[in-house]
Write a protein that holds these residues in place. Sequence first.
Motif, PDB file in Angstrom:
ATOM      1  N   PHE A  72       0.844  -1.196   0.000  1.00  0.00           N
ATOM      2  CA  PHE A  72       0.000   0.000   0.000  1.00  0.00           C
ATOM      3  C   PHE A  72       0.883   1.251   0.000  1.00  0.00           C
ATOM      4  N   GLY A  77      -2.577   3.644   4.719  1.00  0.00           N
ATOM      5  CA  GLY A  77      -3.283   2.958   3.647  1.00  0.00           C
ATOM      6  C   GLY A  77      -3.450   1.485   3.955  1.00  0.00           C
ATOM      7  N   ALA A  78      -2.401   0.868   4.516  1.00  0.00           N
ATOM      8  CA  ALA A  78      -2.472  -0.538   4.884  1.00  0.00           C
ATOM      9  C   ALA A  78      -3.440  -0.756   6.040  1.00  0.00           C
ATOM     10  N   ALA A  81      -7.036  -0.383   4.835  1.00  0.00           N
ATOM     11  CA  ALA A  81      -7.472  -1.547   4.069  1.00  0.00           C
ATOM     12  C   ALA A  81      -7.811  -2.712   4.982  1.00  0.00           C
ATOM     13  N   ARG A 219      -7.230  -7.319  -0.974  1.00  0.00           N
ATOM     14  CA  ARG A 219      -6.871  -7.052  -2.360  1.00  0.00           C
ATOM     15  C   ARG A 219      -8.018  -6.362  -3.097  1.00  0.00           C
ATOM     16  N   TRP A 221     -10.371  -4.533  -1.762  1.00  0.00           N
ATOM     17  CA  TRP A 221     -10.449  -3.162  -1.260  1.00  0.00           C
ATOM     18  C   TRP A 221      -9.434  -2.270  -1.977  1.00  0.00           C
ATOM     19  N   ARG A 222      -8.209  -2.752  -2.102  1.00  0.00           N
ATOM     20  CA  ARG A 222      -7.175  -1.944  -2.760  1.00  0.00           C
ATOM     21  C   ARG A 222      -7.564  -1.618  -4.203  1.00  0.00           C
ATOM     22  N   THR A 223      -8.074  -2.609  -4.922  1.00  0.00           N
ATOM     23  CA  THR A 223      -8.426  -2.406  -6.318  1.00  0.00           C
ATOM     24  C   THR A 223      -9.620  -1.474  -6.475  1.00  0.00           C
ATOM     25  N   GLY A 227      -6.427   2.694  -3.570  1.00  0.00           N
ATOM     26  CA  GLY A 227      -5.279   3.058  -2.751  1.00  0.00           C
ATOM     27  C   GLY A 227      -4.062   2.228  -3.122  1.00  0.00           C
ATOM     28  N   ILE A 228      -3.458   2.552  -4.264  1.00  0.00           N
ATOM     29  CA  ILE A 228      -2.376   1.722  -4.803  1.00  0.00           C
ATOM     30  C   ILE A 228      -1.042   2.464  -4.747  1.00  0.00           C
TER      31      ILE A 228
END
Length: 367
Positions: A72, A77-78, A81, A219, A221-223, A227-228
């Motif tokens: 992240f 961010g981590a 998530a 994963r 959530w990130r996509t 929040g990449i």
Amino acid sequence: MTTETKAAELLHLRGQTLAKGDPIAPPITLASMYHLPGKPGGVPGYGRAEQPTWEATEHLLSHLEEAPALLFPSGMGAISAALFATLKAGDRLLVPSDGYYNVRKLGDEFLKGLGVEVVERPTKGFAESGFEGFAVVFIETPSNPGLDLIDLVATCAAVRGAGGLTVVDNTTMTPLGQRPLDLGADVAVASDTKAPGGHSDNLMGHVASRDAALMERVRTWRTVAGGIPGPFEAWLLHRSLETLHLRIAAMCANAEALAPRLAAHPAVTTCRYPGLPDDPAHNLAAAQMATNGFLIGLTLADEASAERFIDSCPFLRPATSFGGVHSSAERRARWGEAVAPGFVRLSVGTEPVEPLWAALEEALDGI
């Protein structure tokens, strides 16, 4: 597997996959789109979902954690998530009242508004009221900035017995200093901005877990949330992880040498460091941590003394955050933390220890 073996293997993870003529360092892939004729699937499709430079860095993080890891663009961010992937309306979340303040802010300003009840408890006595009714228990040990510890084995077992999940922030220790997943945690999160990056030039974080379904939620959530991390930032972290074992060893050795000297200085009212034999966390640290870390908590007489100490020491950078190769310090009360006005969080770097001590001692003498 020993820490030394893990560090040695990490340096050759990529090399063992290379064909003749391949670059030893991973390339930086700058792509938002991929060549994608026909039906999608089985190959990278879009830069928000798949990125080869992330994956190279996640490979190293997964090796360190001995669990799948996802990258992240920051520690928060981590953490976000991990919490959004595990919480829903009506759930209760327990967080430390004396841990990193942005976790509490995330709870107060966003999670509460989505129907999550957020409860705070101090790290000391964190388990005293039990964990019944909590969907997620967020743990930070050692706490930042106070350096109090939570018994991870006992607490994670108690939370699991009550039907909840544990998310452990391992930022202050890294996987080389403490292994939350081995001690019973469901999820480990960390700010790799700190010691893993180590050069004060990169924001990054990760989530790790051995629960495949949970990691798929993270994963997704990130996509979906977007929040990449950027590929260059991922590459920077990959580079830094290859020297993490050297930097951590030097930083922790320096802290071990400095803590008793600092504790004995007449300008220091209290000194918190788990490696000190009389520290309240000493015995628990010996049981669950591979090192005592590189952070030292100093309490000086007052705000003016603390600021004078930091500003007058040529080998201290006055900065927020920690874990860089250079020693740094911060008076944490300036951010509203519930600590004494003269409390200083000292992050010990990789400088040769005797010149570093001479500079610290001179600054303390001058208060």
